[in-house]
Design an enzyme around this catalytic site. Structure first.
Site, PDB file in Angstrom:
ATOM      1  N   ARG A 101      47.796  36.719  28.410  1.00 37.83           N
ATOM      2  CA  ARG A 101      48.884  35.738  28.207  1.00 37.83           C
ATOM      3  C   ARG A 101      48.386  34.787  27.119  1.00 37.83           C
ATOM      4  NH1 ARG A 101      52.746  32.738  32.484  1.00 37.83           N
ATOM      5  NH2 ARG A 101      53.571  34.850  32.349  1.00 37.83           N
ATOM      6  N   HIS A 128      57.905  39.016  26.399  1.00 39.64           N
ATOM      7  CA  HIS A 128      57.436  39.080  27.796  1.00 39.64           C
ATOM      8  C   HIS A 128      57.920  40.410  28.384  1.00 39.64           C
ATOM      9  CE1 HIS A 128      55.779  37.840  31.462  1.00 39.64           C
ATOM     10  NE2 HIS A 128      56.633  36.910  31.849  1.00 39.64           N
ATOM     11  N   GLN A 131      57.979  41.238  32.239  1.00 37.50           N
ATOM     12  CA  GLN A 131      59.090  40.632  32.969  1.00 37.50           C
ATOM     13  C   GLN A 131      60.320  41.539  32.923  1.00 37.50           C
ATOM     14  OE1 GLN A 131      59.225  37.529  34.682  1.00 37.50           O
ATOM     15  NE2 GLN A 131      61.094  38.517  35.404  1.00 37.50           N
ATOM     16  N   ASP A 221      66.920  31.268  31.500  1.00 38.82           N
ATOM     17  CA  ASP A 221      65.500  30.898  31.538  1.00 38.82           C
ATOM     18  C   ASP A 221      65.430  29.416  31.188  1.00 38.82           C
ATOM     19  OD1 ASP A 221      62.721  30.940  31.569  1.00 38.82           O
ATOM     20  OD2 ASP A 221      62.485  32.077  29.710  1.00 38.82           O
ATOM     21  N   CYS A 261      63.621  34.681  35.275  1.00 39.31           N
ATOM     22  CA  CYS A 261      62.221  35.125  35.373  1.00 39.31           C
ATOM     23  C   CYS A 261      61.383  34.178  36.213  1.00 39.31           C
ATOM     24  CB  CYS A 261      61.623  35.285  33.980  1.00 39.31           C
ATOM     25  SG  CYS A 261      61.583  33.746  33.031  1.00 39.31           S
ATOM     26  N   ARG A 289      57.804  42.278  39.887  1.00 41.45           N
ATOM     27  CA  ARG A 289      56.712  42.204  38.903  1.00 41.45           C
ATOM     28  C   ARG A 289      55.528  43.039  39.406  1.00 41.45           C
ATOM     29  NH1 ARG A 289      56.396  37.951  35.456  1.00 41.45           N
ATOM     30  NH2 ARG A 289      54.769  39.265  34.558  1.00 41.45           N
TER      31      ARG A 289
END
Ligand code: CP
Ligand code: NVA
Length: 309
Positions: A101, A128, A131, A221, A261, A289
């Protein structure tokens, strides 16, 4: 060496295979029959930003599959103590996969360039994809298929939205974004995201109601992603009319699901009413996930043939 940095790293067949593996591995796990594909294998997790879901799902996933994981935070000094090439060559000589990350997307690309093991993008400022693997799995479970769908994204055209678009371009799923003009994807980004299928029509509208009309899933988001804290006040003003609330959701298909997410800023981009409604799939989405990344790891570490569906 195969990596998973954006959806460009997988073919359509490979993407479908990863989702199929995720489904099978999830069913095995839920039946108490998880196979230990990763005995003696290690996953390194480098995190330059905070995380709950990504870190825990990778760590728990490796444990379930018989392997180990190690969390590497600030103290490993990525970008500070040595060159990325040296960091990558050394780390990849000791582990079987790396999830990273990063503050900057280029850091993940650079790490992968020198790595002798697969590198997974665990979120950057640009993408991402892990996700979206979980989101596609969730849509498949809740809506039954990944065909004949309209997906609506309301809010910032950010890293998560970019991966949603790239994944949907690969699978031929329609995406409409409802975003203020100044926060829409620019023409060059749209060109890059849709390069796999130059005929793909990505619609961006400034009207959130037009975006969600007839949608089978509505996504949003945060308005302020990690690293954008200095723009908070301005962004809150820019996105004030883009909240996903009961009125907006009512303009979508009547069986529409809601996805986020997480983490969410309840009362800003989404209301409690939507987050906690029967249409909300947020907890299933977060749990997925775990299952989606197990599928990804099994595929990347060449264990897929051992998975019996
Ligand atoms: N959705 C997601 O990536 O959550 P975390 O930031 O908690 O990992
Ligand atoms: N867009 C958000 C997603 C967090 C999972 C961010 O980058 O902070």
């Amino acid at each position: 060496m195969r990596h998973f940095i954006t959806f460009d790293d997988v073919s359509v067949a490979e993407l479908k295979r990863i989702l199929e593996l995720a489904q099978t591995i999830k069913a095995d796990y839920q039946a108490g029959k998880q196979q230990k594909y990763f005995v003696g294998k290690s996953l390194a997790l480098i995190f330059e930003k905070q995380s709950l879901r990504t870190r825990v799902s990778f760590e728990a996933g490796m444990t379930h599959l018989g392997g180990a994981s190690m969390f590497l935070g600030d103290d490993v000094g990525f970008g500070k103590r040595e060159s990325t090439a040296d960091f990558s060559r050394v780390l990849s000589s000791m582990v079987d996969a790396i999830a990273f990350r990063a503050k900057k997307h280029e850091s993940v690309v650079e790490l992968a360039k020198y790595s002798s093991c697969p590198v997974i993008n665990a979120l950057t400022d640009k993408a991402h994809p892990c996700q979206i693997l979980a989101d596609l799995l969730t849509i498949q479970e809740r809506l039954g298929a990944l065909q004949n769908l309209k997906l609506a994204w309301v809010g910032d055209a950010n890293n998560v939205a970019a991966s949603l678009v790239r994944g949907c371009v690969k699978l031929g799923i329609e995406v409409v974004l409802g975003t203020p003009k100044k926060h829409q994807f620019d023409a060059e980004t749209v060109r890059q995201m849709t390069a796999f299928d130059p005929n793909y029509q990505l619609t961006q509208t400034t009207d959130p109601f037009e975006a969600v009309k007839g949608a089978h899933a509505v996504f949003t988001d945060v308005w302020v992603s990690m690293g954008q804290e200095a723009e908070e006040a301005e962004r809150k003003r820019d996105f004030a009319d883009y909240q996903v609330n009961a009125k907006l959701l009512a303009a979508a298909d009547k069986n529409c699901i809601f996805l986020h997410c997480l983490p969410a800023r309840r009362g800003l981009e989404v209301t409690d009413e939507v987050m906690d409604s029967p249409q909300s799939a947020i907890v299933q989405e977060a749990e997925n996930r775990l299952h989606a990344q197990k599928g990804l790891l099994v595929w990347l570490l060449n264990e897929a043939e051992k998975v019996k569906s």
